[in-house]
Design a protein around this motif. Structure first.
Motif, short mmCIF file in Angstrom:
data_model
loop_
_atom_site.label_atom_id
_atom_site.label_comp_id
_atom_site.label_asym_id
_atom_site.label_seq_id
_atom_site.Cartn_x
_atom_site.Cartn_y
_atom_site.Cartn_z
N GLN A 126 0.84 -1.21 0.00
CA GLN A 126 0.00 0.00 0.00
C GLN A 126 0.87 1.25 0.00
OE1 GLN A 126 -2.45 -0.62 3.47
NE2 GLN A 126 -4.16 -1.44 2.28
N ASP A 127 1.93 1.23 0.85
CA ASP A 127 2.84 2.37 0.92
C ASP A 127 3.51 2.62 -0.43
OD1 ASP A 127 2.21 2.70 3.56
OD2 ASP A 127 4.02 1.74 4.34
N VAL A 128 3.95 1.53 -1.08
CA VAL A 128 4.59 1.65 -2.40
C VAL A 128 3.61 2.22 -3.42
CG1 VAL A 128 5.53 0.34 -4.34
CG2 VAL A 128 6.32 -0.15 -2.02
N ALA A 129 2.36 1.75 -3.36
CA ALA A 129 1.33 2.24 -4.28
C ALA A 129 1.12 3.75 -4.09
CB ALA A 129 0.02 1.49 -4.06
N VAL A 130 1.06 4.16 -2.81
CA VAL A 130 0.89 5.59 -2.51
C VAL A 130 2.08 6.39 -3.02
CG1 VAL A 130 0.77 7.28 -0.64
CG2 VAL A 130 -0.62 5.21 -0.52
N LEU A 131 3.29 5.85 -2.79
CA LEU A 131 4.50 6.53 -3.25
C LEU A 131 4.51 6.67 -4.78
CD1 LEU A 131 7.25 4.97 -0.95
CD2 LEU A 131 6.57 7.36 -1.01
N LYS A 132 4.09 5.60 -5.46
CA LYS A 132 4.03 5.65 -6.92
C LYS A 132 3.07 6.74 -7.39
CE LYS A 132 5.33 0.94 -8.26
NZ LYS A 132 4.87 -0.35 -8.82
N GLN A 133 1.93 6.83 -6.70
CA GLN A 133 0.97 7.88 -7.05
C GLN A 133 1.56 9.26 -6.82
OE1 GLN A 133 -2.42 6.81 -4.64
NE2 GLN A 133 -3.43 5.74 -6.30
N ASP A 134 2.25 9.41 -5.67
CA ASP A 134 2.87 10.70 -5.36
C ASP A 134 3.92 11.07 -6.40
OD1 ASP A 134 1.31 10.88 -3.12
OD2 ASP A 134 2.86 10.25 -1.71
N LYS A 146 5.67 14.18 -11.08
CA LYS A 146 6.12 14.24 -12.47
C LYS A 146 5.22 15.14 -13.30
CE LYS A 146 8.64 9.86 -12.99
NZ LYS A 146 8.63 8.52 -13.63
N GLN A 147 3.91 15.00 -13.07
CA GLN A 147 2.96 15.84 -13.80
C GLN A 147 3.16 17.31 -13.44
OE1 GLN A 147 -0.84 14.12 -12.73
NE2 GLN A 147 -0.98 12.98 -14.64
N ASP A 148 3.36 17.57 -12.14
CA ASP A 148 3.58 18.94 -11.69
C ASP A 148 4.85 19.52 -12.32
OD1 ASP A 148 1.32 18.80 -10.17
OD2 ASP A 148 2.35 18.48 -8.26
N MET A 149 5.92 18.70 -12.36
CA MET A 149 7.17 19.16 -12.94
C MET A 149 7.01 19.45 -14.43
SD MET A 149 9.65 19.60 -10.85
CE MET A 149 11.04 19.59 -11.98
N LYS A 150 6.28 18.55 -15.11
CA LYS A 150 6.04 18.75 -16.54
C LYS A 150 5.26 20.04 -16.77
CE LYS A 150 4.21 16.32 -20.58
NZ LYS A 150 3.49 15.11 -21.05
N TYR A 151 4.25 20.27 -15.93
CA TYR A 151 3.43 21.48 -16.06
C TYR A 151 4.28 22.73 -15.81
CZ TYR A 151 -0.01 25.05 -14.88
OH TYR A 151 -0.71 26.21 -14.83
N LEU A 152 5.09 22.67 -14.73
CA LEU A 152 5.93 23.83 -14.39
C LEU A 152 6.95 24.12 -15.49
CD1 LEU A 152 6.57 23.20 -10.59
CD2 LEU A 152 5.28 25.09 -11.59
N LYS A 153 7.54 23.05 -16.04
CA LYS A 153 8.49 23.25 -17.14
C LYS A 153 7.80 23.90 -18.33
CE LYS A 153 11.94 19.63 -16.32
NZ LYS A 153 12.50 18.34 -16.80
N GLY A 154 6.57 23.43 -18.60
CA GLY A 154 5.81 24.02 -19.70
C GLY A 154 5.51 25.49 -19.46
N GLU A 155 5.13 25.81 -18.20
CA GLU A 155 4.82 27.20 -17.87
C GLU A 155 6.06 28.09 -17.98
OE1 GLU A 155 1.73 28.80 -16.94
OE2 GLU A 155 1.28 27.02 -18.10
#
Length: 204
Positions: free
Chosen positions: A44-52, A57-66
């Motif tokens: 469960q912890d690994v699954a949560v970490l993967k989601q985080d 990654k999405q946030d970084m991609k968005y920030l790079k785009g901005e």
């Protein structure tokens, strides 16, 4: 009788050993159950970490785009405001052409079928239009300018396509041009072989 007694003793000992083994097995089962629970929690912890990590990654991609968009907008504004500094070595009497001046011509050209509505939109999306006289041969030209912080092959193709449409519209010589910061030497060579003017500038 002695043999019977011995057998009884052995039987009792075996029964005791079996009882101990049963207890050991019971403890092992409990340990295994605990381990299974621990593994389940870890999963469960690994699954949560993967989601985080995925969210990060999405946030970084968005920030790079901005950041890229902001750099691009700022870069385009700088080129527009000081176009004479970037094109002054090539052209004399360099003048920025307002797209507002072209609007009537674009609409008329579409109405008579000289260009399509899509082609008119291509012209509207050009970053800069600059008229002037080439210093080396005194030829009057118009530059159809694309401004892109990082220049790619698609930028070159787009600059050529839009300049061809503009030449059809204005019935004048139009040179496709690209201004950028990040561009490879191979791409510059390829662009120049295709008749595209590439101006590489410093990011300062």
């Amino acid at each position: 009788k002695q043999d019977v007694e011995v057998l009884k003793d052995k039987t009792e000992k075996i029964e005791q050993d079996v009882a101990v083994l049963k207890q050991d097995v019971a403890v092992l089962k409990q340990d295994v159950a605990v381990l299974k629970q621990d593994v389940a929690v870890l999963k469960q912890d690994v699954a949560v970490l993967k989601q985080d990590v995925a969210v990060l990654k999405q946030d970084m991609k968005y920030l790079k785009g901005e950041v890229g968009r902001l750099k691009g907008h700022d870069f385009e504004r700088r080129i527009r405001e000081r176009y004479y500094a970037y094109f002054g070595r090539l052209l004399k009497r360099a003048k920025l052409i307002s797209f507002q001046e072209l609007q009537d011509s674009l609409e008329e050209a579409v109405e008579v079928g000289l260009i399509t509505e899509d082609e008119a939109d291509e012209i509207r999306w050009l970053d800069l239009l600059i008229s002037g006289i080439i210093k080396s041969n005194q030829k009057e030209v118009i530059l159809g300018v694309e401004v892109s912080y990082s220049i790619y092959e698609e930028d070159i193709k787009r600059a050529i396509r839009r300049s061809d449409i503009l030449a059809t519209l204005l019935k004048k010589e139009v040179i496709p041009a690209i201004v950028g910061v990040e561009v490879s030497d191979d791409l510059i060579k390829s662009a120049e072989e295709s008749g595209v003017l590439v101006i590489k500038v410093n990011d300062d």
